[in-house]
Scaffold this motif. Sequence first.
Motif, PDB file in Angstrom:
ATOM      1  N   HIS A   1       0.860  -1.036   0.017  1.00  0.00           N
ATOM      2  CA  HIS A   1       0.074  -0.216   0.130  1.00  0.00           C
ATOM      3  C   HIS A   1       0.963   1.203   0.035  1.00  0.00           C
ATOM      4  CE1 HIS A   1      -3.098   2.791   0.915  1.00  0.00           C
ATOM      5  NE2 HIS A   1      -2.430   3.287   1.796  1.00  0.00           N
ATOM      6  N   PHE A   2       0.760   2.178  -0.943  1.00  0.00           N
ATOM      7  CA  PHE A   2       1.431   3.317  -0.907  1.00  0.00           C
ATOM      8  C   PHE A   2       0.818   4.250   0.375  1.00  0.00           C
ATOM      9  CE2 PHE A   2       1.987   7.872  -2.415  1.00  0.00           C
ATOM     10  CZ  PHE A   2       3.275   7.882  -2.607  1.00  0.00           C
ATOM     11  N   PHE A   3       1.849   4.472   1.059  1.00  0.00           N
ATOM     12  CA  PHE A   3       1.470   5.531   2.242  1.00  0.00           C
ATOM     13  C   PHE A   3       1.884   6.748   1.575  1.00  0.00           C
ATOM     14  CE2 PHE A   3       1.005   1.500   4.506  1.00  0.00           C
ATOM     15  CZ  PHE A   3      -0.088   1.878   5.590  1.00  0.00           C
ATOM     16  N   GLY A   4       1.091   7.869   2.185  1.00  0.00           N
ATOM     17  CA  GLY A   4       1.486   9.386   1.635  1.00  0.00           C
ATOM     18  C   GLY A   4       2.641   9.837   2.653  1.00  0.00           C
ATOM     19  N   VAL A   5       3.534  10.553   2.059  1.00  0.00           N
ATOM     20  CA  VAL A   5       4.519  11.155   3.080  1.00  0.00           C
ATOM     21  C   VAL A   5       4.013  11.897   4.261  1.00  0.00           C
ATOM     22  CG1 VAL A   5       6.285  12.935   3.062  1.00  0.00           C
ATOM     23  CG2 VAL A   5       5.968  11.710   0.945  1.00  0.00           C
ATOM     24  N   ASP A   6       2.810  12.297   4.102  1.00  0.00           N
ATOM     25  CA  ASP A   6       2.107  13.132   5.220  1.00  0.00           C
ATOM     26  C   ASP A   6       1.923  11.832   6.394  1.00  0.00           C
ATOM     27  OD1 ASP A   6       2.386  15.744   4.107  1.00  0.00           O
ATOM     28  OD2 ASP A   6       0.270  15.726   3.609  1.00  0.00           O
ATOM     29  N   PHE A   7       1.525  10.655   5.959  1.00  0.00           N
ATOM     30  CA  PHE A   7       1.244   9.576   6.797  1.00  0.00           C
ATOM     31  C   PHE A   7       2.493   9.162   7.555  1.00  0.00           C
ATOM     32  CE2 PHE A   7       0.888   5.491   8.265  1.00  0.00           C
ATOM     33  CZ  PHE A   7      -0.289   5.257   9.116  1.00  0.00           C
TER      34      PHE A   7
ATOM     35  N   PHE B   1      -3.692  -7.276  -3.837  1.00  0.00           N
ATOM     36  CA  PHE B   1      -3.882  -6.718  -2.504  1.00  0.00           C
ATOM     37  C   PHE B   1      -4.641  -5.349  -2.440  1.00  0.00           C
ATOM     38  CE2 PHE B   1       0.261  -8.957  -1.494  1.00  0.00           C
ATOM     39  CZ  PHE B   1      -0.300 -10.111  -0.881  1.00  0.00           C
ATOM     40  N   GLY B   2      -5.810  -5.410  -3.198  1.00  0.00           N
ATOM     41  CA  GLY B   2      -6.709  -4.447  -3.056  1.00  0.00           C
ATOM     42  C   GLY B   2      -6.426  -2.890  -3.760  1.00  0.00           C
ATOM     43  N   GLY B   3      -5.443  -3.223  -4.826  1.00  0.00           N
ATOM     44  CA  GLY B   3      -5.240  -2.137  -5.617  1.00  0.00           C
ATOM     45  C   GLY B   3      -6.573  -1.556  -6.508  1.00  0.00           C
TER      46      GLY B   3
ATOM     47  N   PHE C   1      -3.602  -5.833   3.473  1.00  0.00           N
ATOM     48  CA  PHE C   1      -5.194  -5.521   3.513  1.00  0.00           C
ATOM     49  C   PHE C   1      -5.501  -4.092   3.696  1.00  0.00           C
ATOM     50  CE2 PHE C   1      -4.399  -9.225   6.611  1.00  0.00           C
ATOM     51  CZ  PHE C   1      -4.972 -10.340   5.568  1.00  0.00           C
ATOM     52  N   THR C   2      -4.550  -3.108   3.615  1.00  0.00           N
ATOM     53  CA  THR C   2      -4.446  -1.621   3.616  1.00  0.00           C
ATOM     54  C   THR C   2      -5.142  -1.071   2.266  1.00  0.00           C
ATOM     55  OG1 THR C   2      -3.032  -1.554   5.335  1.00  0.00           O
ATOM     56  CG2 THR C   2      -3.582   0.542   4.349  1.00  0.00           C
ATOM     57  N   THR C   3      -6.158  -0.300   2.191  1.00  0.00           N
ATOM     58  CA  THR C   3      -6.396   0.330   1.253  1.00  0.00           C
ATOM     59  C   THR C   3      -6.633   1.815   1.063  1.00  0.00           C
ATOM     60  OG1 THR C   3      -8.740  -0.042   1.505  1.00  0.00           O
ATOM     61  CG2 THR C   3      -7.867  -1.483  -0.100  1.00  0.00           C
ATOM     62  N   ASP C   4      -6.263   2.273   2.634  1.00  0.00           N
ATOM     63  CA  ASP C   4      -6.581   3.772   2.757  1.00  0.00           C
ATOM     64  C   ASP C   4      -5.595   3.994   4.089  1.00  0.00           C
ATOM     65  OD1 ASP C   4      -7.878   5.796   4.836  1.00  0.00           O
ATOM     66  OD2 ASP C   4      -7.997   6.279   2.854  1.00  0.00           O
ATOM     67  N   ASP C   5      -4.663   4.970   4.020  1.00  0.00           N
ATOM     68  CA  ASP C   5      -3.758   5.264   5.061  1.00  0.00           C
ATOM     69  C   ASP C   5      -4.100   5.121   6.415  1.00  0.00           C
ATOM     70  OD1 ASP C   5      -2.025   5.853   2.740  1.00  0.00           O
ATOM     71  OD2 ASP C   5      -1.734   8.018   3.409  1.00  0.00           O
TER      72      ASP C   5
END
Length: 611
Positions: free
Chosen positions: A247-253, A306-308, A555-559
């Motif tokens: 899952h691509f986590f944004g830099v802010d997260f 993985f939920g892409g 399992f992550t689709t949102d930060d």
Amino acid sequence: MTLTFATRIDGNQIRCLIGTDRPLAAPILCFSLMAAPKVISGGTMVRRVAGYAEVALPDLAAGAEHEVVLEHAVKEFGPRNRAWLPLGAYLRIGKDCLPLPPGNDLGLRKGDGPPAPALDHGCLPLVPQPTDWTPSGGVVALMAVAPVRGLEGVADLATRLGLAAFVTSDGLPLDVTEDATLGPEGYRLTIASTGLAVAVGGAAGLHYAGITLLTLRETLGGALPCGTITDQPRFGWRGQHLDCARHFFGVDFILRLLDLMALLKLNRFHWHFADDEAFRLEVDTQPLLWQRTAFRGEGELVPGVFGGGIRAGGSYSKADVARIVAHAKALQIEVLPEIEVPAHSHAMVKAVPGLRDPGDNGEEVSVQGYLDNIVNPAVPATWDLLLPLAKEVASLFPLGILHLGADEAPHGAWGGSPAVAALKAREGLQTSDDVQGWMLAKLASGLGAVGVRVAAWEEAAKGCQGGVGNGALLFSWTGQGPGIEAARRGHDVVMCPAQHAYFDLAHSDDPDDWGAAWAGFVPLAKTVAWDPVPTGAEDITPRIAGVEACFWGEFTTDDRQAEGMIAPRILGIATKGWEPAGRTDGAGLRALAGVYGPLFDRIGWRRHRGA
């Protein structure tokens, strides 16, 4: 158009109901599961890549529901909770893609668990607990401290977290002296009616004293008990890992996670930005790596595993790296990058030509179901890529350590490769473990020549020639046994046993929970129900560098889904990394989590509220 999509677990099966208010001709259902799926009824599998699948459905009539029944192809991957249901589902109709609503609520559900027990008398509302606390009686009101050089990081942290200013011109004076016997991260903090004083062993010690004062101000409402805290960490490596490949986590997260780590005196951020699904760092060595794999989904090199879904992802620029490294440094945190070879390299193999032996007729399958997720160490293109890539990545991070990955090579890896067969004969190798060890040792040696130490997962110690060698730092993840063995063979080891320190694992066996289950379940109390130096293995004490918790993003689709998986369990890894052995038990941690709950709420970090 209105589409409906409902999913539920039925034993080992997953039942999906699809509805539409308009007729749809020849739809293709696209979705992902945790591992390779198979169709039991309701459609025909037309494509599968690891856990991603495309299933041809019959024409759908308006107003009617169509059921598709699925199973995981490997029975051991039977669905355990809502996270195992289809993620990122959509219908493809010709060239059009129609997103389906989530078949279930994503992430942890809200709700309060049982009340936390009361904090023991004499226990400070502080995680980690200090090495020693000697109360002297009385209370001091603390809203802020006067300006002190060296507390800028703590002051900025308080501001970012939305807390009251920690350093102000009218704050309480803090007298600072040096005491080298406390060690570079140690401090001795005296809270008295006459004021505050701290002796520190170095800049990190002053920073951690500031974190202690800030935390006690928040957990005690500004009324600090008088006494002396003498404090220093048990281990030098106190880490938190984040999987940004699945899952691509944004830099802010990431910056917010660093802030949370800092509040708990964690000091290593393990940045996992490369895996089967993506290579996310914008490197110059081979731009195809990130240009072709940063996004996955419809029409991309890697489909929506993985939920892409239809399209998801992103990449990190060198400016992003510099921002993260600088942010971490201000909080006394170092960043460990990981590139992940030779396995978990599906994206790399797809993006860069020549990394596989064209004569390889092997049929090895990775644990996630990939057929081609390992680079070949016997072909020139692999070495043309890996050493320059590793050097470039390492150069971006001041820590001077590069994690090579090296976990979960598929059974029988390279067994059908003529090039590897010739390599075995030439180098005296017998097994795939021998080949991986030889490869890692060669890569580690090349990095060592430019002053970079390597790290790797526990499997890197395997092989007839001693595995990776080269003073590698190894991470013991399947349990503590491999770490004990590696330590006795002379490796420094970070303990991160999944049974206690993998925060992507579900909290419980409740089907309504969320998360993985391969290593069991990890309720809060279990995060402290172990010791990094197990009983009977005290001889390895000098080799245990520290501890680390991991969060994997399958399992992550949102930060923000990650927040309640990490907190409050991150309190557990903080105690294991800092406190003397056995200081905080499960009940004590639950009590501390109760104290920290309002603080998590104030800083805007979601938390799990169960036991």
